[in-house]
Design a protein around this motif. Sequence first.
Motif, PDB file in Angstrom:
ATOM      1  N   UNK A 189       0.868  -1.135  -0.017  1.00 43.07           N
ATOM      2  CA  UNK A 189      -0.088  -0.090  -0.124  1.00 43.07           C
ATOM      3  C   UNK A 189       0.922   1.294  -0.169  1.00 43.07           C
ATOM      4  N   UNK A 190       1.404   1.761  -1.258  1.00 44.60           N
ATOM      5  CA  UNK A 190       2.244   2.736  -1.301  1.00 44.60           C
ATOM      6  C   UNK A 190       1.457   4.229  -1.087  1.00 44.60           C
ATOM      7  N   UNK A 191       0.203   4.134  -1.142  1.00 40.87           N
ATOM      8  CA  UNK A 191      -0.743   5.505  -0.730  1.00 40.87           C
ATOM      9  C   UNK A 191      -0.583   5.660   0.661  1.00 40.87           C
ATOM     10  N   UNK A 192      -0.874   4.556   1.626  1.00 40.46           N
ATOM     11  CA  UNK A 192      -0.962   4.895   2.837  1.00 40.46           C
ATOM     12  C   UNK A 192       0.472   4.924   3.527  1.00 40.46           C
ATOM     13  N   UNK A 193       1.605   4.416   2.942  1.00 38.68           N
ATOM     14  CA  UNK A 193       2.814   4.755   3.486  1.00 38.68           C
ATOM     15  C   UNK A 193       3.122   6.036   3.017  1.00 38.68           C
ATOM     16  N   UNK A 194       2.872   6.561   1.875  1.00 39.75           N
ATOM     17  CA  UNK A 194       3.125   7.906   1.675  1.00 39.75           C
ATOM     18  C   UNK A 194       2.421   9.122   2.507  1.00 39.75           C
ATOM     19  N   UNK A 195       1.193   8.710   2.749  1.00 39.54           N
ATOM     20  CA  UNK A 195       0.272   9.707   3.693  1.00 39.54           C
ATOM     21  C   UNK A 195       0.922   9.521   4.894  1.00 39.54           C
ATOM     22  N   UNK A 196       1.238   8.344   5.549  1.00 43.56           N
ATOM     23  CA  UNK A 196       1.984   8.210   6.880  1.00 43.56           C
ATOM     24  C   UNK A 196       3.183   8.753   6.809  1.00 43.56           C
ATOM     25  N   UNK A 197       4.118   9.059   5.946  1.00 43.83           N
ATOM     26  CA  UNK A 197       5.365   9.654   5.870  1.00 43.83           C
ATOM     27  C   UNK A 197       4.986  10.977   5.787  1.00 43.83           C
ATOM     28  N   UNK A 198       4.088  11.728   5.104  1.00 43.24           N
ATOM     29  CA  UNK A 198       3.851  13.126   5.226  1.00 43.24           C
ATOM     30  C   UNK A 198       3.367  13.586   6.525  1.00 43.24           C
ATOM     31  N   UNK A 199       2.354  12.872   7.081  1.00 42.58           N
ATOM     32  CA  UNK A 199       1.947  13.113   8.408  1.00 42.58           C
ATOM     33  C   UNK A 199       3.004  13.242   9.366  1.00 42.58           C
ATOM     34  N   UNK A 200       3.912  12.196   9.296  1.00 38.61           N
ATOM     35  CA  UNK A 200       5.113  12.339  10.328  1.00 38.61           C
ATOM     36  C   UNK A 200       5.972  13.574   9.951  1.00 38.61           C
ATOM     37  N   UNK A 201       5.977  13.982   8.911  1.00 39.52           N
ATOM     38  CA  UNK A 201       6.849  14.930   8.495  1.00 39.52           C
ATOM     39  C   UNK A 201       6.089  16.403   9.341  1.00 39.52           C
ATOM     40  N   UNK A 202       5.093  16.511   8.776  1.00 37.09           N
ATOM     41  CA  UNK A 202       3.853  17.553   9.312  1.00 37.09           C
ATOM     42  C   UNK A 202       4.246  17.574  10.938  1.00 37.09           C
ATOM     43  N   UNK A 203       3.865  16.320  11.551  1.00 35.92           N
ATOM     44  CA  UNK A 203       3.815  16.373  12.907  1.00 35.92           C
ATOM     45  C   UNK A 203       5.411  16.736  13.815  1.00 35.92           C
ATOM     46  N   UNK A 204       6.305  16.486  12.921  1.00 40.54           N
ATOM     47  CA  UNK A 204       7.743  16.876  13.601  1.00 40.54           C
ATOM     48  C   UNK A 204       8.220  18.331  13.463  1.00 40.54           C
ATOM     49  N   UNK A 205       7.303  19.074  12.666  1.00 41.64           N
ATOM     50  CA  UNK A 205       7.547  20.570  12.607  1.00 41.64           C
ATOM     51  C   UNK A 205       6.604  21.338  12.908  1.00 41.64           C
ATOM     52  N   UNK A 206       6.860  22.172  13.977  1.00 41.10           N
ATOM     53  CA  UNK A 206       5.648  23.021  14.579  1.00 41.10           C
ATOM     54  C   UNK A 206       5.019  23.971  13.535  1.00 41.10           C
ATOM     55  N   UNK A 207       5.927  24.627  12.578  1.00 48.16           N
ATOM     56  CA  UNK A 207       5.473  25.663  11.793  1.00 48.16           C
ATOM     57  C   UNK A 207       4.461  24.767  10.636  1.00 48.16           C
ATOM     58  N   UNK A 208       4.678  23.776  10.298  1.00 46.78           N
ATOM     59  CA  UNK A 208       3.972  22.640   9.455  1.00 46.78           C
ATOM     60  C   UNK A 208       2.802  22.515  10.018  1.00 46.78           C
ATOM     61  N   UNK A 209       2.795  22.115  11.242  1.00 41.90           N
ATOM     62  CA  UNK A 209       1.551  21.608  12.113  1.00 41.90           C
ATOM     63  C   UNK A 209       0.690  22.782  12.252  1.00 41.90           C
ATOM     64  N   UNK A 210       1.157  23.820  12.541  1.00 43.33           N
ATOM     65  CA  UNK A 210       0.225  25.028  12.650  1.00 43.33           C
ATOM     66  C   UNK A 210      -0.435  25.228  11.112  1.00 43.33           C
ATOM     67  N   UNK A 211       0.383  25.244  10.014  1.00 40.01           N
ATOM     68  CA  UNK A 211      -0.217  25.444   8.740  1.00 40.01           C
ATOM     69  C   UNK A 211      -1.154  24.524   8.474  1.00 40.01           C
ATOM     70  N   UNK A 212      -1.059  23.170   8.713  1.00 42.03           N
ATOM     71  CA  UNK A 212      -1.757  22.174   8.615  1.00 42.03           C
ATOM     72  C   UNK A 212      -3.099  22.242   9.095  1.00 42.03           C
TER      73      UNK A 212
END
Length: 338
Positions: A189-212
């Motif tokens: 399931x490449x889509x779920x893995x890609x989505x999970x990776x993007x979510x981890x990236x957003x959660x790891x950065x405060x600015x990206x999380x606020x924008x999200x």
Amino acid sequence: MKKHYRTEDNCLNCGATVAGKFCSECGQENLELRENFLHLAMHSVGHYFHFESKFFSSMVPLFTKPGFLTKEYFAGRRASYLSPISMYIFISIVFFFLFTANTNINRNNLVEDVTPEEKAEAQEIIGSLKGPLSGRALEKAGNHTSLAALGQPTGVADTTLQAETIGEAIAAADKKGKDELRIDIGEDNAFVQSLTAKLKKVMSDELSLALFKNKLVGHFPKVMFLLLPLFALILKLVNWRSSKYYVEHLIYSIHVHSFLFLFGSILILLGWLLPSLSEYFIFLGVLGAMWYIYRSMRNTYKGSRWMTVSKVVVLFFAYSTLFTICALLVVGATLYTM
């Protein structure tokens, strides 16, 4: 103040013949064009208070008489009330403005709750953990191991061995976590893995999380507008024996959502005035929404008490499922547009 009407019987807007004070084709009032300032001001104020009277005559029964506006609409008594679409747009604008402001206030409070000393302490702990376990430190530890094998002091070799042990433990734990993640979401399931990776990236950065979060709040009105016709469709399916047309369910859906937004706006304002009771207001909101839907459905569809309760339960679960699906789609779309 007396209005000045034109003596000519032609409508200046559409050209039709005017038999009275209003054009029968377009509805424009056949007023004199050249009015003094006092007449113009009084005319504008009169229009304002006419809208204000319609506003209050719509808001009060919407809040206190569940299902009343829907019945009045289809009984043909529409001129005394705001149109359902206009009322929904006005109330939703107010609600989402307050909702966005409330979200920003809560976010600022969360940031303000963390003192500078706590932030500095957290940074120090993170730095102390990152330093010994970083890739550079482990690489240096490997070099010290080679030197120890060539006859360097045993203290350095022991330190190197400890560093290697820690590094291997971290790598093994990381590999185990990744393997478990692959098992959970599936390797193909490449889509779920890609989505999970993007979510981890957003959660790891405060600015990206606020924008999200800001983008999610911005999409919320669109989701609710999309759910309006779906809510009406569920009503049509739940009341499949009813002779009502889909548009009647849609008007009822608009009135219900207008009440929910109006009730939500009041609860947000109460939460600002009494922040210590905000959790109780949320509980009150859920109970109030369920009671209102029950009473409005009973008044509109004329079902028995227990039949209406069963329909409300089915409606609640179906609507919650649709809301969850739409929310997940919006979350996914927001992650891929960041």
